[in-house]
Design an enzyme around this catalytic site. Structure first.
Site, mmCIF file in Angstrom:
data_model
loop_
_atom_site.group_PDB
_atom_site.id
_atom_site.type_symbol
_atom_site.label_atom_id
_atom_site.label_comp_id
_atom_site.label_asym_id
_atom_site.label_seq_id
_atom_site.Cartn_x
_atom_site.Cartn_y
_atom_site.Cartn_z
ATOM 1 N N GLU A 155 0.829 -1.206 0.000
ATOM 2 C CA GLU A 155 0.000 0.000 0.000
ATOM 3 C C GLU A 155 0.860 1.252 0.000
ATOM 4 O O GLU A 155 1.877 1.316 0.689
ATOM 5 C CB GLU A 155 -0.877 -0.015 1.259
ATOM 6 C CG GLU A 155 -1.730 1.213 1.461
ATOM 7 C CD GLU A 155 -2.554 1.138 2.740
ATOM 8 O OE1 GLU A 155 -3.418 2.019 2.931
ATOM 9 O OE2 GLU A 155 -2.336 0.213 3.546
ATOM 10 N N GLU A 256 -12.665 2.450 4.802
ATOM 11 C CA GLU A 256 -11.621 2.729 5.789
ATOM 12 C C GLU A 256 -11.645 4.224 6.104
ATOM 13 O O GLU A 256 -10.657 4.925 5.918
ATOM 14 C CB GLU A 256 -10.244 2.276 5.265
ATOM 15 C CG GLU A 256 -9.235 2.137 6.386
ATOM 16 C CD GLU A 256 -7.832 1.823 5.892
ATOM 17 O OE1 GLU A 256 -7.249 0.845 6.386
ATOM 18 O OE2 GLU A 256 -7.323 2.553 5.030
#
Length: 279
Positions: A155, A256
Protein backbone atom coordinates in the site's frame (compact mmCIF):
# COMPACT_ATOMS: atom_id res chain seq x y z
CA UNK A 1 -23.53 1.46 -11.71
CA UNK A 2 -20.64 2.35 -9.40
CA UNK A 3 -21.95 1.39 -5.97
CA UNK A 4 -24.33 -1.29 -7.23
CA UNK A 5 -21.52 -3.32 -8.83
CA UNK A 6 -19.08 -2.99 -5.92
CA UNK A 7 -18.38 -5.54 -3.17
CA UNK A 8 -18.02 -3.52 0.02
CA UNK A 9 -16.47 -4.53 3.32
CA UNK A 10 -16.01 -2.46 6.46
CA UNK A 11 -12.74 -1.93 8.32
CA UNK A 12 -13.28 -2.70 12.00
CA UNK A 13 -10.06 -0.97 13.04
CA UNK A 14 -11.29 2.51 12.10
CA UNK A 15 -15.08 2.05 12.18
CA UNK A 16 -17.01 0.80 15.24
CA UNK A 17 -13.97 1.56 17.41
CA UNK A 18 -16.29 3.09 20.01
CA UNK A 19 -17.00 -0.56 20.84
CA UNK A 20 -14.69 -3.24 22.29
CA UNK A 21 -13.00 -5.32 19.60
CA UNK A 22 -15.11 -8.40 20.17
CA UNK A 23 -18.37 -6.45 19.82
CA UNK A 24 -17.49 -4.87 16.48
CA UNK A 25 -18.30 -7.82 14.17
CA UNK A 26 -21.87 -8.01 15.48
CA UNK A 27 -22.26 -4.24 15.17
CA UNK A 28 -21.06 -4.36 11.56
CA UNK A 29 -23.50 -7.17 10.84
CA UNK A 30 -26.32 -5.20 12.44
CA UNK A 31 -25.46 -2.33 10.09
CA UNK A 32 -25.88 -4.69 7.14
CA UNK A 33 -22.29 -5.73 6.40
CA UNK A 34 -21.28 -9.36 6.00
CA UNK A 35 -17.60 -8.78 5.14
CA UNK A 36 -14.95 -7.03 7.23
CA UNK A 37 -11.24 -6.31 7.32
CA UNK A 38 -8.84 -5.51 10.17
CA UNK A 39 -5.53 -3.93 10.93
CA UNK A 40 -3.59 -6.27 13.22
CA UNK A 41 -5.77 -5.81 16.34
CA UNK A 42 -3.10 -6.29 19.00
CA UNK A 43 -0.70 -3.38 18.53
CA UNK A 44 1.55 -4.48 21.40
CA UNK A 45 1.37 -8.20 20.67
CA UNK A 46 2.47 -9.51 17.28
CA UNK A 47 1.96 -12.97 18.79
CA UNK A 48 -1.03 -12.72 21.15
CA UNK A 49 -2.29 -15.42 23.46
CA UNK A 50 -4.19 -18.17 21.65
CA UNK A 51 -7.26 -17.34 23.73
CA UNK A 52 -7.36 -13.85 22.23
CA UNK A 53 -7.13 -15.21 18.70
CA UNK A 54 -9.85 -17.74 19.45
CA UNK A 55 -12.13 -15.10 20.95
CA UNK A 56 -11.87 -12.85 17.90
CA UNK A 57 -12.40 -15.79 15.56
CA UNK A 58 -15.52 -16.75 17.51
CA UNK A 59 -16.82 -13.17 17.43
CA UNK A 60 -16.43 -12.98 13.66
CA UNK A 61 -18.03 -16.37 13.10
CA UNK A 62 -20.86 -15.80 15.56
CA UNK A 63 -21.72 -12.48 13.90
CA UNK A 64 -21.80 -14.03 10.45
CA UNK A 65 -19.08 -11.72 9.19
CA UNK A 66 -16.46 -12.88 6.71
CA UNK A 67 -12.87 -11.66 7.20
CA UNK A 68 -11.60 -10.62 3.75
CA UNK A 69 -8.45 -8.67 4.63
CA UNK A 70 -5.92 -8.57 7.48
CA UNK A 71 -2.87 -6.40 8.09
CA UNK A 72 0.32 -7.93 9.33
CA UNK A 73 1.71 -6.40 12.52
CA UNK A 74 2.57 -2.76 11.83
CA UNK A 75 3.11 -1.16 15.23
CA UNK A 76 0.70 1.41 16.62
CA UNK A 77 -2.12 2.13 14.17
CA UNK A 78 -3.42 4.74 13.90
CA UNK A 79 -0.29 6.46 15.04
CA UNK A 80 3.24 7.39 14.12
CA UNK A 81 4.73 3.93 13.50
CA UNK A 82 3.06 3.20 10.13
CA UNK A 83 4.75 -0.14 9.67
CA UNK A 84 7.49 -2.38 11.01
CA UNK A 85 9.00 -4.61 8.35
CA UNK A 86 11.67 -2.14 7.19
CA UNK A 87 12.72 -1.01 10.69
CA UNK A 88 15.93 -2.75 11.85
CA UNK A 89 15.90 -4.43 15.23
CA UNK A 90 12.94 -5.31 17.38
CA UNK A 91 10.19 -4.02 15.09
CA UNK A 92 11.16 -6.06 12.04
CA UNK A 93 11.67 -9.08 14.30
CA UNK A 94 8.10 -8.60 15.57
CA UNK A 95 6.90 -8.49 11.97
CA UNK A 96 8.58 -11.80 11.15
CA UNK A 97 7.19 -13.40 14.31
CA UNK A 98 3.72 -12.16 13.40
CA UNK A 99 3.62 -13.42 9.82
CA UNK A 100 2.93 -17.13 10.48
CA UNK A 101 0.46 -16.25 13.25
CA UNK A 102 -1.46 -13.81 11.05
CA UNK A 103 -1.47 -16.18 8.07
CA UNK A 104 -2.81 -19.05 10.16
CA UNK A 105 -5.43 -16.84 11.81
CA UNK A 106 -6.56 -15.58 8.42
CA UNK A 107 -6.60 -19.08 6.95
CA UNK A 108 -8.77 -20.33 9.79
CA UNK A 109 -11.39 -17.75 8.77
CA UNK A 110 -11.06 -18.18 5.02
CA UNK A 111 -9.07 -14.95 4.63
CA UNK A 112 -6.09 -15.15 2.29
CA UNK A 113 -5.38 -11.45 1.67
CA UNK A 114 -2.74 -9.79 3.85
CA UNK A 115 -1.49 -6.19 3.85
CA UNK A 116 2.17 -5.48 4.67
CA UNK A 117 2.87 -1.86 5.64
CA UNK A 118 6.40 -0.85 4.71
CA UNK A 119 7.49 1.32 7.64
CA UNK A 120 9.02 4.73 8.21
CA UNK A 121 12.55 5.83 7.56
CA UNK A 122 14.40 5.82 10.90
CA UNK A 123 17.58 7.35 12.23
CA UNK A 124 20.62 5.12 12.44
CA UNK A 125 19.85 3.14 9.29
CA UNK A 126 20.40 4.13 5.67
CA UNK A 127 17.60 4.02 3.15
CA UNK A 128 19.48 1.27 1.31
CA UNK A 129 19.76 -0.80 4.50
CA UNK A 130 16.06 -0.40 5.24
CA UNK A 131 15.05 -1.24 1.69
CA UNK A 132 17.17 -4.39 1.69
CA UNK A 133 15.61 -5.46 5.00
CA UNK A 134 12.15 -4.69 3.66
CA UNK A 135 12.64 -6.82 0.57
CA UNK A 136 13.92 -9.71 2.68
CA UNK A 137 10.94 -9.50 5.03
CA UNK A 138 8.40 -9.01 2.25
CA UNK A 139 9.75 -12.06 0.45
CA UNK A 140 9.50 -14.02 3.70
CA UNK A 141 5.88 -12.92 4.10
CA UNK A 142 4.98 -13.59 0.46
CA UNK A 143 6.25 -17.14 0.77
CA UNK A 144 4.17 -17.67 3.91
CA UNK A 145 1.10 -16.27 2.16
CA UNK A 146 1.72 -18.57 -0.80
CA UNK A 147 1.30 -21.56 1.50
CA UNK A 148 -2.40 -20.67 1.82
CA UNK A 149 -2.73 -19.71 -1.86
CA UNK A 150 -3.05 -16.10 -0.73
CA UNK A 151 -2.18 -12.61 -1.87
CA UNK A 152 0.05 -10.06 -0.17
CA UNK A 153 -0.69 -6.37 -0.61
CA UNK A 154 1.62 -3.35 -0.80
CA UNK A 155 0.00 0.00 0.00
CA UNK A 156 1.03 3.58 -0.66
CA UNK A 157 0.40 5.95 2.26
CA UNK A 158 0.31 9.74 1.90
CA UNK A 159 3.16 12.15 2.43
CA UNK A 160 1.27 14.85 4.40
CA UNK A 161 0.25 12.39 7.12
CA UNK A 162 3.19 9.98 6.88
CA UNK A 163 6.18 12.11 5.88
CA UNK A 164 8.73 9.51 6.98
CA UNK A 165 7.20 6.71 4.90
CA UNK A 166 9.06 6.14 1.61
CA UNK A 167 6.04 4.54 -0.14
CA UNK A 168 3.84 7.55 -0.90
CA UNK A 169 2.79 7.11 -4.54
CA UNK A 170 1.15 4.47 -6.65
CA UNK A 171 4.22 4.01 -8.91
CA UNK A 172 6.48 3.49 -5.89
CA UNK A 173 4.13 0.92 -4.36
CA UNK A 174 3.94 -0.98 -7.65
CA UNK A 175 7.74 -0.84 -7.89
CA UNK A 176 7.88 -2.69 -4.56
CA UNK A 177 5.25 -5.16 -5.78
CA UNK A 178 7.43 -5.94 -8.79
CA UNK A 179 10.57 -6.28 -6.66
CA UNK A 180 8.92 -8.78 -4.31
CA UNK A 181 7.51 -10.85 -7.15
CA UNK A 182 10.91 -10.89 -8.83
CA UNK A 183 12.62 -11.94 -5.59
CA UNK A 184 10.22 -14.80 -4.88
CA UNK A 185 9.10 -15.84 -8.35
CA UNK A 186 5.64 -16.38 -6.84
CA UNK A 187 3.70 -13.51 -8.43
CA UNK A 188 1.38 -13.34 -5.41
CA UNK A 189 2.08 -9.72 -4.40
CA UNK A 190 -0.29 -7.00 -5.57
CA UNK A 191 -1.13 -3.32 -5.14
CA UNK A 192 -3.58 -2.08 -2.51
CA UNK A 193 -5.19 0.99 -4.12
CA UNK A 194 -6.22 3.31 -1.30
CA UNK A 195 -7.97 6.19 -3.05
CA UNK A 196 -7.81 8.43 0.02
CA UNK A 197 -4.04 8.20 0.37
CA UNK A 198 -3.50 8.64 -3.37
CA UNK A 199 -5.80 11.67 -3.42
CA UNK A 200 -3.92 13.20 -0.48
CA UNK A 201 -0.73 12.76 -2.51
CA UNK A 202 -2.28 14.75 -5.35
CA UNK A 203 -2.28 11.83 -7.77
CA UNK A 204 -4.68 11.71 -10.70
CA UNK A 205 -7.04 8.97 -9.51
CA UNK A 206 -8.48 8.27 -12.94
CA UNK A 207 -4.98 7.80 -14.34
CA UNK A 208 -3.99 5.56 -11.43
CA UNK A 209 -7.08 3.42 -11.97
CA UNK A 210 -6.46 3.14 -15.70
CA UNK A 211 -2.80 2.27 -15.23
CA UNK A 212 -2.87 -0.04 -12.22
CA UNK A 213 -6.24 -1.78 -11.93
CA UNK A 214 -4.72 -4.94 -13.37
CA UNK A 215 -2.09 -4.93 -10.62
CA UNK A 216 -4.63 -4.27 -7.84
CA UNK A 217 -6.05 -6.89 -5.46
CA UNK A 218 -7.81 -4.64 -2.96
CA UNK A 219 -9.25 -1.11 -2.85
CA UNK A 220 -9.89 1.14 0.14
CA UNK A 221 -11.86 4.38 0.22
CA UNK A 222 -12.35 7.48 2.36
CA UNK A 223 -13.28 10.95 1.21
CA UNK A 224 -10.85 13.84 0.94
CA UNK A 225 -10.49 16.15 2.75
CA UNK A 226 -11.15 14.78 6.20
CA UNK A 227 -10.97 11.00 5.70
CA UNK A 228 -14.72 10.80 6.24
CA UNK A 229 -17.51 8.88 4.56
CA UNK A 230 -18.18 9.33 0.84
CA UNK A 231 -20.06 12.58 0.38
CA UNK A 232 -18.22 14.43 3.14
CA UNK A 233 -15.46 15.53 0.79
CA UNK A 234 -14.90 16.11 -2.90
CA UNK A 235 -14.18 12.67 -4.38
CA UNK A 236 -16.73 11.23 -6.82
CA UNK A 237 -16.78 7.64 -5.66
CA UNK A 238 -19.62 6.53 -7.90
CA UNK A 239 -17.53 7.51 -10.92
CA UNK A 240 -14.26 6.17 -9.50
CA UNK A 241 -15.71 2.78 -8.57
CA UNK A 242 -17.43 2.53 -11.94
CA UNK A 243 -14.07 3.27 -13.61
CA UNK A 244 -12.48 0.50 -11.58
CA UNK A 245 -15.25 -1.89 -12.66
CA UNK A 246 -14.82 -0.97 -16.33
CA UNK A 247 -11.09 -1.61 -15.97
CA UNK A 248 -11.86 -5.11 -14.75
CA UNK A 249 -11.67 -4.81 -10.96
CA UNK A 250 -13.89 -7.35 -9.21
CA UNK A 251 -12.33 -7.46 -5.74
CA UNK A 252 -13.31 -6.00 -2.40
CA UNK A 253 -13.58 -2.29 -1.61
CA UNK A 254 -12.88 -1.58 2.04
CA UNK A 255 -14.57 1.28 3.87
CA UNK A 256 -11.62 2.73 5.79
CA UNK A 257 -12.93 6.10 6.88
CA UNK A 258 -13.58 7.97 10.11
CA UNK A 259 -17.21 7.82 11.22
CA UNK A 260 -17.48 11.45 12.27
CA UNK A 261 -18.92 12.69 15.55
CA UNK A 262 -21.66 10.10 15.96
CA UNK A 263 -21.66 6.32 16.36
CA UNK A 264 -20.25 4.35 13.46
CA UNK A 265 -23.63 2.80 12.69
CA UNK A 266 -24.77 6.22 11.47
CA UNK A 267 -21.89 6.63 9.02
CA UNK A 268 -23.36 4.60 6.15
CA UNK A 269 -26.31 6.68 4.99
CA UNK A 270 -24.59 7.15 1.62
CA UNK A 271 -24.74 3.39 0.94
CA UNK A 272 -28.20 1.80 0.65
CA UNK A 273 -28.61 -1.15 3.00
CA UNK A 274 -29.09 -3.75 0.22
CA UNK A 275 -25.63 -2.90 -1.14
CA UNK A 276 -23.78 -3.51 2.13
CA UNK A 277 -24.02 -7.29 2.23
CA UNK A 278 -21.36 -9.27 0.40
CA UNK A 279 -22.30 -10.42 -3.08
Amino acid sequence: MGFTETRFNVNLSILFTELPLLERPAAARAAGFTAVELWWPWVDAPVPEQAELDALRDALNDAGTRLVGLNFYAGQLPGPDRGALSVPGAESEKFRANVPVAVEFGRSLGCTTFNALYGNRVEGASAAEQDALALENLAFAARAVAEVDGTMLIEALNAPESPACPIVSAPKAVEIVDAVNAATGLDNTRFLMDLYHLSMNGEDLEEVIDRYTGRTAHVQIADNPGRGAPGTGSLDFAALLERLRKNGYQGWTGLEYKPGDGPSAGAFAWLPAPLRAAK
